[in-house]
Design an enzyme around this catalytic site. Structure first.
Site, PDB file in Angstrom:
ATOM      1  CG  ASP A   1      -0.116  -0.329   2.508  1.00 44.17           C
ATOM      2  OD1 ASP A   1       1.094  -0.063   2.526  1.00 44.17           O
ATOM      3  OD2 ASP A   1      -0.706  -0.832   3.477  1.00 44.17           O
TER       4      ASP A   1
ATOM      5  CD  GLU B   1       0.182  -6.693   3.239  1.00 43.80           C
ATOM      6  OE1 GLU B   1       0.429  -5.539   2.877  1.00 43.80           O
ATOM      7  OE2 GLU B   1       0.689  -7.194   4.240  1.00 43.80           O
TER       8      GLU B   1
ATOM      9  CD  GLU C   1       0.794   4.146   4.656  1.00 40.23           C
ATOM     10  OE1 GLU C   1      -0.065   4.930   5.134  1.00 40.23           O
ATOM     11  OE2 GLU C   1       2.013   4.275   4.865  1.00 40.23           O
TER      12      GLU C   1
ATOM     13  CG  HIS D   1       6.875   3.792  10.511  1.00 40.07           C
ATOM     14  ND1 HIS D   1       6.288   3.994   9.280  1.00 40.07           N
ATOM     15  CD2 HIS D   1       6.573   2.529  10.849  1.00 40.07           C
ATOM     16  CE1 HIS D   1       5.666   2.887   8.903  1.00 40.07           C
ATOM     17  NE2 HIS D   1       5.821   1.974   9.840  1.00 40.07           N
TER      18      HIS D   1
ATOM     19  NE  ARG E   1       3.356  10.251   4.899  1.00 45.51           N
ATOM     20  CZ  ARG E   1       4.229  11.045   4.279  1.00 45.51           C
ATOM     21  NH1 ARG E   1       4.023  12.336   4.234  1.00 45.51           N
ATOM     22  NH2 ARG E   1       5.306  10.553   3.701  1.00 45.51           N
TER      23      ARG E   1
ATOM     24  CG  HIS F   1      11.208   4.991  10.404  1.00 45.33           C
ATOM     25  ND1 HIS F   1      11.219   5.858   9.350  1.00 45.33           N
ATOM     26  CD2 HIS F   1      10.693   3.831   9.946  1.00 45.33           C
ATOM     27  CE1 HIS F   1      10.709   5.250   8.288  1.00 45.33           C
ATOM     28  NE2 HIS F   1      10.387   4.013   8.624  1.00 45.33           N
TER      29      HIS F   1
END
Ligand code: UDP
Length: 381
Positions: A97, A119, A133, A210, A212, A243
């Protein structure tokens, strides 16, 4: 004449999840594998390719610090198109994604090349979370010819959107193939601090973050929660593979740097990270992949998100959604350290995401679209 399957991927989690499929494609006598990395993540991607012995055929090298999503998409479109024209693949395989996936699938569709989506069918139900995503995977579903859904639930999601059932195969998630392959290699820690931790056998809180949509205030709160937990549990080591993104580092690190029992590392090589997961007492994460891997290692997982597109382990009781509120993070982690029965209730090894044969099912399904052999029975059937 062998059929050419071009796999396009760009980030660490994609590299981990496509690796078992790329290796299976390479072994198939009538399929040819071509690999293209976009380099959306740079070093973290190269590290994974090295573990699985994959040398990409093309590198679009799109990574740049601080670039916008639109800038990234534009680069992938611009740089992938000539490769599609030169290589003339019979199918393009994408995984998951990311922006790489959305751009590559649309670029392939525009060139009339069938898209295979690995997936496929995960849905959080909220177009804004995870961002971007959820939108990326829905966009990709629209142009996909063969949907490789990891679980029966993801298949149901696709069918609810009126996807042709004949184009959906339930494969299991290749993350479990990758995990089993890697755990088997028994890769030692290169970081002395982790090797020492393994010998000492002290309680361990493993943290990754991590996402967003948590950038800013929410992530600061998580940083403060980690500092409070480190102070409250001095015998526990908090391990934080940080990250690369400076936005993530600046939000978290100032709150934990004064604690000796917080160990901040660089992003870890996949082999060592799986070893660390196996050592953890509790896993606290907002990662998609970690939510799938840790339950199969029997680890309680607390997920710092409001929703998840991976409900299977939540239903099985080993994953709990806790959001990013500072108080709640402290409370939920403390409960698992303080109340043995609460920990025991979540520490069951469950495998709702795969059985290690997802790559074989995926490649059989791809070959079947070219009239080369039969599909294998669905995962979970
Ligand atoms: N991972 C890793 N090293 C680390 C942290 C995570 O190899 O330091 C692996 C982890 O095992 C999982 C994947 O990276 O397979 C998850 O990546 P990430 O959390 O970046 O992305 P997401 O899964 O949320 O898309």
């Amino acid at each position: 004449m062998s059929r050419r399957v071009m796999t396009v991927y760009g980030t660490r989690p994609e590299a981990i999840k496509v690796a078992p499929v790329v290796r299976a494609l390479e072994k198939h006598s009538e399929l040819e594998s071509v690999t293209v990395v976009t380099g959306q993540h740079r070093e973290m991607l190269d590290q994974v390719n090295a573990i699985f012995g994959i040398t990409p055929d093309h590198d679009l090298d799109v990574f740049a610090h601080g670039q916008t999503l639109n800038g990234l998409m534009a680069k992938v479109f611009g740089r992938l198109d000539p490769v599609l024209v030169d290589e003339q693949p019979d199918a393009v395989l994408v995984q998951g994604d990311t922006s790489t996936v959305a751009a590559a699938s649309i670029a392939a569709f525009y060139r009339g090349i069938p898209v295979v989506h690995l997936e496929a069918g995960l849905r959080s139900g909220d177009i804004h979370s995870p961002f971007p995503e959820e939108a990326n995977r829905r966009l990709t579903s629209q142009v996909t010819a063969l949907h490789l859904a990891p679980t029966p639930t993801s298949r149901e999601n696709l069918l609810r959107e009126a996807t042709d059932p004949g184009t959906v195969v339930v494969t299991g998630n290749t993350v479990i193939d990758a995990l089993l392959h890697t755990v088997e290699q028994d890769i030692p820690f290169t970081d002395d601090r982790l090797a020492r931790l393994e010998k000492e056998g002290r309680p361990l809180l493993l943290v990754t973050t991590h996402r967003r949509e948590s950038w800013g205030g929410a992530m600061e709160g998580v940083g403060r929660a980690l500092g409070r937990l480190a102070a409250a549990y001095p015998d526990t080591t908090v391990v934080l593979p940080a990250h690369r993104n400076p936005i993530v580092r600046e939000a978290i690190l100032p709150h934990v740097k004064s604690y000796e029992n917080v160990l901040v590392t660089e992003p870890m090589a996949y082999g060592e990270f799986t070893r660390l997961m196996a050592l953890a007492t509790v896993v606290l994460t907002d990662s998609g992949g970690v939510q799938e891997e840790a339950p199969s290692l029997g680890k309680p997982v607390l997920v710092m998100r409001e929703n998840t597109e991976r409900p299977e382990a939540v239903d099985a009781g080993t994953v709990r959604l806790i959001g990013t509120d500072e108080e709640r993070v402290v409370e939920e982690v403390s409960r698992l350290f303080d109340v043995e029965s609460a920990h025991r209730a979540m520490a069951n090894a469950v495998n709702p995401y795969g059985d290690g044969k997802a790559a074989a099912r995926s490649v059989a399904a791809i070959a079947a679209t070219f009239g080369l052999g039969e599909r294998l029975p669905d995962f979970g059937s």
